[in-house]
Design a protein around this motif. Structure first.
Motif, PDB file in Angstrom:
ATOM      1  N   LEU A   1       0.828  -1.207   0.000  1.00 49.04           N
ATOM      2  CA  LEU A   1       0.000   0.000   0.000  1.00 49.04           C
ATOM      3  C   LEU A   1       0.864   1.258   0.000  1.00 49.04           C
ATOM      4  O   LEU A   1       0.556   2.228  -0.706  1.00 49.04           O
ATOM      5  CB  LEU A   1      -0.932   0.008   1.213  1.00 49.04           C
ATOM      6  N   THR A   2       1.943   1.251   0.771  1.00 52.58           N
ATOM      7  CA  THR A   2       2.839   2.405   0.820  1.00 52.58           C
ATOM      8  C   THR A   2       3.490   2.645  -0.539  1.00 52.58           C
ATOM      9  O   THR A   2       3.545   3.785  -1.020  1.00 52.58           O
ATOM     10  CB  THR A   2       3.926   2.197   1.905  1.00 52.58           C
ATOM     11  N   LEU A   3       3.952   1.577  -1.176  1.00 48.24           N
ATOM     12  CA  LEU A   3       4.552   1.709  -2.509  1.00 48.24           C
ATOM     13  C   LEU A   3       3.530   2.215  -3.520  1.00 48.24           C
ATOM     14  O   LEU A   3       3.828   3.092  -4.332  1.00 48.24           O
ATOM     15  CB  LEU A   3       5.093   0.360  -2.983  1.00 48.24           C
ATOM     16  N   GLU A   4       2.333   1.671  -3.448  1.00 47.47           N
ATOM     17  CA  GLU A   4       1.294   2.076  -4.390  1.00 47.47           C
ATOM     18  C   GLU A   4       0.938   3.548  -4.203  1.00 47.47           C
ATOM     19  O   GLU A   4       0.808   4.288  -5.177  1.00 47.47           O
ATOM     20  CB  GLU A   4       0.048   1.210  -4.207  1.00 47.47           C
ATOM     21  N   ARG A   5       0.808   3.981  -2.956  1.00 47.16           N
ATOM     22  CA  ARG A   5       0.502   5.395  -2.696  1.00 47.16           C
ATOM     23  C   ARG A   5       1.615   6.308  -3.209  1.00 47.16           C
ATOM     24  O   ARG A   5       1.350   7.349  -3.804  1.00 47.16           O
ATOM     25  CB  ARG A   5       0.285   5.631  -1.206  1.00 47.16           C
ATOM     26  N   ALA A   6       2.862   5.917  -2.969  1.00 43.91           N
ATOM     27  CA  ALA A   6       3.992   6.735  -3.435  1.00 43.91           C
ATOM     28  C   ALA A   6       3.995   6.819  -4.957  1.00 43.91           C
ATOM     29  O   ALA A   6       4.223   7.897  -5.534  1.00 43.91           O
ATOM     30  CB  ALA A   6       5.307   6.152  -2.927  1.00 43.91           C
TER      31      ALA A   6
ATOM     32  N   GLN B   1       8.438  -6.261  -6.723  1.00 42.13           N
ATOM     33  CA  GLN B   1       9.560  -7.191  -6.860  1.00 42.13           C
ATOM     34  C   GLN B   1      10.857  -6.565  -6.366  1.00 42.13           C
ATOM     35  O   GLN B   1      11.635  -7.220  -5.671  1.00 42.13           O
ATOM     36  CB  GLN B   1       9.704  -7.654  -8.305  1.00 42.13           C
ATOM     37  N   VAL B   2      11.082  -5.320  -6.723  1.00 41.68           N
ATOM     38  CA  VAL B   2      12.298  -4.634  -6.277  1.00 41.68           C
ATOM     39  C   VAL B   2      12.269  -4.480  -4.758  1.00 41.68           C
ATOM     40  O   VAL B   2      13.280  -4.699  -4.077  1.00 41.68           O
ATOM     41  CB  VAL B   2      12.458  -3.264  -6.974  1.00 41.68           C
ATOM     42  N   ASP B   3      11.107  -4.138  -4.216  1.00 36.54           N
ATOM     43  CA  ASP B   3      10.984  -3.998  -2.768  1.00 36.54           C
ATOM     44  C   ASP B   3      11.273  -5.329  -2.077  1.00 36.54           C
ATOM     45  O   ASP B   3      11.981  -5.377  -1.072  1.00 36.54           O
ATOM     46  CB  ASP B   3       9.590  -3.493  -2.409  1.00 36.54           C
TER      47      ASP B   3
ATOM     48  N   LEU C   1      18.031  -8.384   0.947  1.00 39.63           N
ATOM     49  CA  LEU C   1      19.465  -8.070   0.952  1.00 39.63           C
ATOM     50  C   LEU C   1      19.934  -7.725   2.365  1.00 39.63           C
ATOM     51  O   LEU C   1      19.180  -7.162   3.154  1.00 39.63           O
ATOM     52  CB  LEU C   1      19.745  -6.873   0.038  1.00 39.63           C
ATOM     53  N   PRO C   2      21.188  -8.031   2.678  1.00 37.34           N
ATOM     54  CA  PRO C   2      21.752  -7.564   3.948  1.00 37.34           C
ATOM     55  C   PRO C   2      21.687  -6.035   4.014  1.00 37.34           C
ATOM     56  O   PRO C   2      21.728  -5.361   2.981  1.00 37.34           O
ATOM     57  CB  PRO C   2      23.203  -8.061   3.897  1.00 37.34           C
TER      58      PRO C   2
ATOM     59  N   ILE D   1      15.966 -11.303 -10.698  1.00 40.31           N
ATOM     60  CA  ILE D   1      14.552 -10.930 -10.790  1.00 40.31           C
ATOM     61  C   ILE D   1      14.173 -10.735 -12.255  1.00 40.31           C
ATOM     62  O   ILE D   1      13.143 -11.210 -12.700  1.00 40.31           O
ATOM     63  CB  ILE D   1      14.245  -9.641  -9.995  1.00 40.31           C
ATOM     64  N   GLY D   2      15.023 -10.025 -12.985  1.00 41.62           N
ATOM     65  CA  GLY D   2      14.755  -9.774 -14.397  1.00 41.62           C
ATOM     66  C   GLY D   2      14.626 -11.037 -15.220  1.00 41.62           C
ATOM     67  O   GLY D   2      13.913 -11.082 -16.209  1.00 41.62           O
TER      68      GLY D   2
END
Length: 170
Positions: A78-83, A111-113, A119-120, A165-166
């Protein structure tokens, strides 16, 4: 001491015994019955995907741990979508993406999130400082208190994950 739920207690029994409680727990967290129903469903799907249900001393703690992770992911989405929607709102309408393109971009952002979350911490921070803030490896090294060579290793690790991912392997 709480007795163990018998090992023969399968996911169906876990569901029938605790679905109502889990739905109400999620409803209190979300304030939305439909969203709570979706997340309760997703929680039990995770249980089923995990194979046989282990003997559980605290089945509600087990379910709430799974549901809480899904809840965190829900809020993150939701945060990503709002941004993203906020960024689109200031963009010229002629350049606005179609609904299909918006959905694809949101999926890529998710996916990036998810990648960044795996990741460390220092790898993630180096990647964001480079890609978002545009800092050089030398500046990142000073900021993270590591060598520039270490920053290069961090970036290689992050870029490898992006490539995976790609290619649909992450």
């Amino acid at each position: 001491m709480t007795p163990l739920v018998p090992s023969s207690d399968n996911a169906g029994s876990l569901y029938s015994s605790h679905h109502g409680w889990l739905h109400n727990w999620l409803w209190r967290k979300l304030g939305c019955r439909d969203g709570a129903a979706d997340l309760a469903h997703d929680t039990f799907m995770r249980v089923l995907d995990g194979g046989a249900v282990p003997p559980l001393r605290e089945p509600r703690a087990y379910l709430s741990t799974i549901a809480n992770g899904l809840l965190v992911n829900h809020w993150r989405r939701l945060t990503l979508e709002r941004a993203y929607l906020d960024a689109l709102a200031v963009q010229d309408e002629a350049l606005a993406p179609s609904p299909e393109e918006r959905a694809l971009v949101l999926e890529a952002l998710m996916q990036v999130d998810a990648l960044l979350d795996k990741l460390p911490a220092k790898v993630r921070e180096a990647f964001l400082l480079s890609q978002i803030d545009g800092l050089t490896y030398a500046v990142i090294a000073v900021q993270l208190r590591v060598s520039e060579r270490m920053v290069k290793k961090y970036m290689a690790q992050a870029m490898l994950q992006c490539l995976l991912i790609g290619n649909g392997h992450a």
